[in-house]
Every structure is written in structure tokens, then in C-alpha cells.
Design an enzyme around this catalytic site. Sequence first.
Site, short mmCIF file in Angstrom:
data_model
loop_
_atom_site.label_atom_id
_atom_site.label_comp_id
_atom_site.label_asym_id
_atom_site.label_seq_id
_atom_site.Cartn_x
_atom_site.Cartn_y
_atom_site.Cartn_z
N ASP A 98 34.78 36.60 73.68
CA ASP A 98 34.19 36.58 72.33
C ASP A 98 32.72 36.97 72.28
O ASP A 98 32.13 37.02 71.20
CB ASP A 98 34.39 35.20 71.69
N SER A 152 41.30 24.82 80.58
CA SER A 152 42.45 24.02 81.01
C SER A 152 42.76 24.21 82.50
O SER A 152 43.44 23.40 83.10
CB SER A 152 43.68 24.42 80.19
N CYS A 155 42.97 57.17 70.22
CA CYS A 155 41.86 57.85 70.89
C CYS A 155 41.54 59.15 70.16
O CYS A 155 42.45 59.94 69.86
CB CYS A 155 42.27 58.13 72.34
N ASN A 214 34.97 18.34 79.30
CA ASN A 214 36.17 18.74 78.55
C ASN A 214 36.52 17.61 77.60
O ASN A 214 36.29 16.45 77.88
CB ASN A 214 37.34 19.02 79.51
N GLY A 229 35.22 23.32 79.20
CA GLY A 229 36.19 23.73 78.18
C GLY A 229 37.25 24.69 78.65
O GLY A 229 37.56 25.66 77.95
N HIS A 248 37.41 38.07 82.24
CA HIS A 248 38.58 38.68 81.59
C HIS A 248 38.23 39.90 80.76
O HIS A 248 39.02 40.35 79.93
CB HIS A 248 39.31 37.63 80.73
N CYS A 260 43.44 58.61 78.69
CA CYS A 260 42.27 59.32 79.26
C CYS A 260 41.13 58.36 79.60
O CYS A 260 40.11 58.77 80.12
CB CYS A 260 41.79 60.43 78.31
N GLN A 285 35.61 33.06 80.97
CA GLN A 285 36.93 33.65 80.74
C GLN A 285 37.01 34.17 79.31
O GLN A 285 37.97 34.83 78.93
CB GLN A 285 38.02 32.59 80.93
P1 OAD Z 1 42.77 26.94 77.10
O1 OAD Z 1 43.11 27.06 75.65
O2 OAD Z 1 43.89 26.99 78.09
O3 OAD Z 1 41.99 25.57 77.35
C1 OAD Z 1 40.96 25.16 76.50
C2 OAD Z 1 40.38 23.87 77.07
O4 OAD Z 1 39.24 23.52 76.29
C3 OAD Z 1 41.34 22.68 77.04
O5 OAD Z 1 41.32 22.04 78.31
C4 OAD Z 1 40.75 21.76 75.94
O6 OAD Z 1 40.92 20.38 76.24
C5 OAD Z 1 39.28 22.13 76.01
N1 OAD Z 1 38.53 21.95 74.76
C6 OAD Z 1 38.92 22.20 73.48
N2 OAD Z 1 37.91 22.00 72.62
C7 OAD Z 1 36.84 21.60 73.35
C8 OAD Z 1 35.48 21.26 73.05
N3 OAD Z 1 35.02 21.27 71.80
N4 OAD Z 1 34.67 20.93 74.08
C9 OAD Z 1 35.12 20.90 75.37
N5 OAD Z 1 36.39 21.22 75.71
C10 OAD Z 1 37.23 21.57 74.73
O7 OAD Z 1 41.66 28.04 77.38
P2 OAD Z 1 41.21 28.71 78.77
O8 OAD Z 1 41.29 27.72 79.87
O9 OAD Z 1 39.92 29.38 78.51
O10 OAD Z 1 43.07 34.88 78.68
O11 OAD Z 1 42.32 29.81 78.96
C11 OAD Z 1 42.19 30.76 79.98
C12 OAD Z 1 42.74 32.09 79.54
O12 OAD Z 1 44.03 31.93 78.95
C13 OAD Z 1 41.94 32.76 78.44
O13 OAD Z 1 40.81 33.43 78.94
C14 OAD Z 1 42.94 33.72 77.85
C15 OAD Z 1 44.18 32.86 77.87
O14 OAD Z 1 45.38 33.54 77.99
C16 OAD Z 1 42.89 36.11 78.11
O15 OAD Z 1 42.65 36.26 76.94
C17 OAD Z 1 43.00 37.24 79.05
#
Ligand code: OAD
Length: 256
Positions: A108, A194, A152, A218, A192, A123, A134, A105
Amino acid sequence: MLTNTQSFVEKAAQLILDSNYTCAFTGAGISAESGIPPFRGEGGLWSKYNPEVLEMNFFFAHPLASWTVIKEIFYNFFTGVSPNHAHLALADWEHKGYLQSLITQNIDQLHFKAGNKEVYSFHGNSSQLICISCHQSVEATPNLLSVLPPLCNICGCVLKPDFIFFGEGIPEEAYRQSVKAAQKSQLFFIIGTSGEVSPANQIPVIAKESGAVIIEINKDKSLYTNRISDFFIQGKAGDILPEINQFILQTKAKTL
Ligand code: OAD
């Protein structure tokens, strides 16, 4: 669902060696140890910034306000960051034939920088910008982002990052490949994330329903933990994945 970190790390190593198709599904947590803050939870980006900057209506109405925050979050944080031990372990697994695909997701690019090739960017990505009129695609260079909003050079309209905003459709090919990978998986890692963002959060469910063993890594419990995870390994991805690697090496050494 079982939790017991030490023996599950060992179990994960054995399952990897036994699996014919393993897929990893990653979220912002895997990049936390590279210095990129996650979105939710303590210190999360959405506790500091208003997520409306990633809503299309807001972006169209206020491109400068939106871009000012987007640049700070997605371009300043990403500058100069490197893959961490977790990214490198996944690249190593792919290289050695233990990992068949990786769905992320994250926007980066750190999985690509680590060396993974079979990556489905659910994503989209931050490295390209796309014209809202365009649809010309251009590289997001520091020069282009020095004046906001970037425009653009063909039609003069505003450029948008080529990652998806809230409510936008998932890139078709990444979606198709991700579903296919989830359906084929015998072993599926959730690392990693949520589990709060849809439809991405349905991909691990597809893997589970297709018969995959689900291993979740996680720092804290997620929406998956008590629902679909067969094994929950609590800890930082940058610690756990190299530990699994150690057990893979030990197990292989024993069987030689
Ligand atoms: P979240 O910020 O919702 O969740 C991050 C998760 O990583 C949490 O469950 C933390 O407990 C866990 N975490 C943090 N540090 C960690 C570590 N060192 N090792 C293991 N786990 C760790 O991020 P996403 O689930 O990726 O969308 O969020 C999904 C989407 O929401 C993203 O792709 C983004 C956002 O809006 C877009 O940018 C389009």
C-alpha cells in the site's frame, strides 16, 4: 515468551535505545487503522473475496474477472488512505536513527508516504503495473484503470500489478536485502502480521536464529507468538508504537 503489555512497552523502549541494528517487519495489521482491511481473521479480505484472483493461472485465463476484484481490493481501498500513528512512529524511529531498516509485506506504499526510506517491499508494490508480455512498467493511474483489464500501450497485452501473486517469486533485491537485515538485527519487531504466508514468514525466523531479540506487536496471537517472540505486546499497532515512543522520550530525558 513473556506477555505483560505495560512493562514490555517500557522494555521495548530500552531495547531500542540499546540496539545498534533494529529492523521492523510489518504486515496488513499495521495498515488496518488507516482503513485498509487485513487479509485474514474477522472482516478479512479473504473471507469476502476468493484469493484465486491472485493466482497466475486464474489471472491468465480470466484477466477481466481477476482485475475487477483486484481493482476493488487494492486500488479502491488504497485511494485517499493516509499513514496512521504506527506508520508515523516507524518513520520517526528511522529519522532519529533508532530503526535501521523496515521489511514490509504490504503493497500500500504507506511506509513510504510516512517517510521511511530504508524499506524493502517483500511482495512488490501496487503503484506500478507490468506488461505480462513485453514487461514494460507503467504507473497505475486511475485513467489506466478506468477500463479493465488495463492493456500495454506498446504490445497490447494485459498489464499485471507489480506485486507478487501466489506462487510467484519474491523480488530478488527485496529478498536479498531482507535476509541481510534479519541477519544483522539485534532487535527485530514483528508488527501486525499473521505469519501465515511463506516465504515472508521465514524472515523473522532468520532474525531469531541470528540472535535478535524479537518483539511482537499484534491485536491477537499469531503463528510467531508462542514460537519465536521473546516479548508479545498485545494491542493495536497505532496505540502501542506511540506508547513506546513516549517511553523512549522519558528514558532519554532521565539519562540527560
Ligand atoms: P494477515 O491479514 O494474514 O494478518 C494480519 C494480522 O494483523 C493479524 O495477525 C491480525 O491479528 C493483525 N492485526 C489486525 N489489526 C491490527 C492492528 N490494528 N494492530 C496490530 N495488529 C493488527 O496479513 P499479513 O500477515 O500481512 O500477500 O498477510 C501476508 C500476505 O498475505 C499479504 O502480504 C498478502 C496476503 O495474501 C500479497 O498480497 C501478495
